[in-house]
Design a protein around this motif. Structure first.
Motif, PDB file in Angstrom:
ATOM      1  N   PRO A   1      -1.574   8.765  -5.124  1.00  0.00           N
ATOM      2  CA  PRO A   1      -2.182   7.464  -5.432  1.00  0.00           C
ATOM      3  C   PRO A   1      -3.679   7.473  -5.136  1.00  0.00           C
ATOM      4  O   PRO A   1      -4.176   8.331  -4.388  1.00  0.00           O
ATOM      5  N   ALA A   2      -4.381   6.509  -5.709  1.00  0.00           N
ATOM      6  CA  ALA A   2      -5.823   6.391  -5.474  1.00  0.00           C
ATOM      7  C   ALA A   2      -6.089   6.139  -3.995  1.00  0.00           C
ATOM      8  O   ALA A   2      -5.294   5.493  -3.300  1.00  0.00           O
ATOM      9  N   LYS A   3      -7.204   6.656  -3.497  1.00  0.00           N
ATOM     10  CA  LYS A   3      -7.528   6.537  -2.070  1.00  0.00           C
ATOM     11  C   LYS A   3      -7.643   5.086  -1.613  1.00  0.00           C
ATOM     12  O   LYS A   3      -7.282   4.738  -0.492  1.00  0.00           O
ATOM     13  N   ASP A   4      -8.181   4.202  -2.476  1.00  0.00           N
ATOM     14  CA  ASP A   4      -8.328   2.805  -2.059  1.00  0.00           C
ATOM     15  C   ASP A   4      -6.998   2.055  -2.075  1.00  0.00           C
ATOM     16  O   ASP A   4      -6.928   0.888  -1.693  1.00  0.00           O
TER      17      ASP A   4
ATOM     18  N   LYS B   1       0.834  -1.195   0.000  1.00  0.00           N
ATOM     19  CA  LYS B   1       0.000   0.000   0.000  1.00  0.00           C
ATOM     20  C   LYS B   1       0.875   1.254   0.000  1.00  0.00           C
ATOM     21  O   LYS B   1       2.030   1.236   0.456  1.00  0.00           O
ATOM     22  N   TYR B   2       0.315   2.351  -0.506  1.00  0.00           N
ATOM     23  CA  TYR B   2       0.969   3.645  -0.356  1.00  0.00           C
ATOM     24  C   TYR B   2       0.625   4.177   1.024  1.00  0.00           C
ATOM     25  O   TYR B   2      -0.518   4.548   1.293  1.00  0.00           O
ATOM     26  N   VAL B   3       1.589   4.199   1.903  1.00  0.00           N
ATOM     27  CA  VAL B   3       1.363   4.639   3.275  1.00  0.00           C
ATOM     28  C   VAL B   3       1.757   6.109   3.380  1.00  0.00           C
ATOM     29  O   VAL B   3       2.897   6.486   3.090  1.00  0.00           O
TER      30      VAL B   3
END
Length: 245
Positions: A230-233, A134-136
Motif C-alpha cells: 500500500p501507499a506509504k501515506d 489504515k494498512y498496519v
C-alpha cells in the motif's frame, strides 16, 4: 421364429422414438450409451488416490487462485475471501463478529481493520482510532504475524485444506458452477470431500472439510491479479510490536 429385416427396422425405429420421448419428457438418459468421460480431461477414469494427487499437483502448480468459504480452526470459525499467489495474497477474513483485510507482499504483512477490531479485548481506544482504516504493518516477531500470515500463504493454506482423511474413494460425478466434476471422499465423507474439475486442468473446485470444519470454494485458477504494498501515506508501522498485541 425368424424376424424379417423390415420388422427389425421397425422395432429399432420404435425403440429410438421411445428413448427420444423419454429423454425429452423426463430428462432420462438410460437409453444413451454415450461415454460419461467423453469431452473430459479423463481423470474421472482414475482411482481416487490418483485423482487426489493430480488435483493437489494442479493446485500447487497454479500461479493464482481465489478461495472463499468458511474454515473452523482453534475454536473459531473464519469466513475467508482470499486471492493467493506464490509470493503473497490479499482479501478479507471475518471472525468473531468483525471483518479485517489482509495483504501480504513477500514477507511484508499488512492488516486493515476498523476501530472496533483494534479496541477489542480492552485495547487502547485512542490507538484504535489511529489504526482504523489504515494498512498496519505487522512485525514478523509479533504473534499476530504467525496468526494471520497463513491466510495469505498459498502453499500452506492449500496444503492443509486439500487433505482428505481416511480411505479415499470416488463418489460419482457432480457439477460446480456449471463445471462437471468428479467427487472424491475420505472415509465415505466423514474425512471430507473434494470436487475436482473434469474440464481442462483438474483443479479442485469445492472442498467440504472433515468434521464439519467448513466448506471452501476454489475459483479463478491462474487468473493473475495485482499485488503490491500500500501507499506509504496509507500505512502505519509500529516497529517491533503492534500496540494491541
Amino acid at each position: 421364429m425368424s424376424v424379417t429385416p423390415r420388422r427389425r427396422i421397425r422395432r429399432a425405429t420404435v425403440l429410438s422414438a421411445v428413448c427420444a420421448l423419454a429423454v425429452a419428457g423426463a430428462g432420462l438418459t438410460g437409453c444413451s450409451s454415450e461415454d460419461p468421460d467423453a469431452g473430459t480431461n479423463g481423470v474421472g477414469k482414475l482411482p481416487a488416490d490418483k485423482i487426489h494427487a493430480k488435483a493437489r499437483t494442479a493446485a500447487e502448480s497454479a500461479g493464482a487462485v481465489r478461495l472463499h468459504g468458511t474454515v473452523a480452526a482453534g475454536g473459531n470459525t473464519y469466513t475467508l475471501d482470499m486471492r493467493l499467489k506464490p509470493d503473497g495474497g490479499t482479501g478479507s477474513v471475518a471472525a468473531e463478529g468483525t471483518t479485517f483485510g489482509l495483504l501480504r507482499v513477500g514477507e511484508q504483512l499488512f492488516l486493515k481493520a476498523d476501530a472496533g477490531f483494534w479496541s477489542n479485548d480492552g485495547g487502547d481506544a485512542a490507538a484504535a482510532e489511529k489504526l482504523a482504516g489504515k494498512y498496519v504493518k505487522v512485525p514478523q516477531r509479533d504473534p499476530a504475524y504467525q496468526k494471520f500470515s497463513g491466510f495469505t500463504d498459498k502453499d500452506v493454506l492449500l496444503g492443509d485444506l486439500l487433505s482428505l482423511h481416511g480411505t479415499v474413494a470416488t463418489d460419482g460425478r457432480h457439477e460446480q458452477a456449471g463445471v462437471r466434476t468428479i467427487r472424491i471422499t475420505g472415509d465415505e465423507g466423514a474425512g471430507g470431500s473434494l470436487d475436482v474439475s473434469l474440464e481442462g486442468t483438474p483443479y479442485p473446485l469445492r472442498l467440504v472439510r472433515a468434521g464439519s470444519a467448513g466448506t471452501i470454494g476454489f475459483s479463478d485458477w491462474n487468473k493473475d491479479f495485482a499485488l503490491k504494498e500500500p501507499a506509504k501515506d496509507d500505512t502505519l508501522d509500529y516497529g517491533k510490536q503492534l500496540p494491541t498485541s
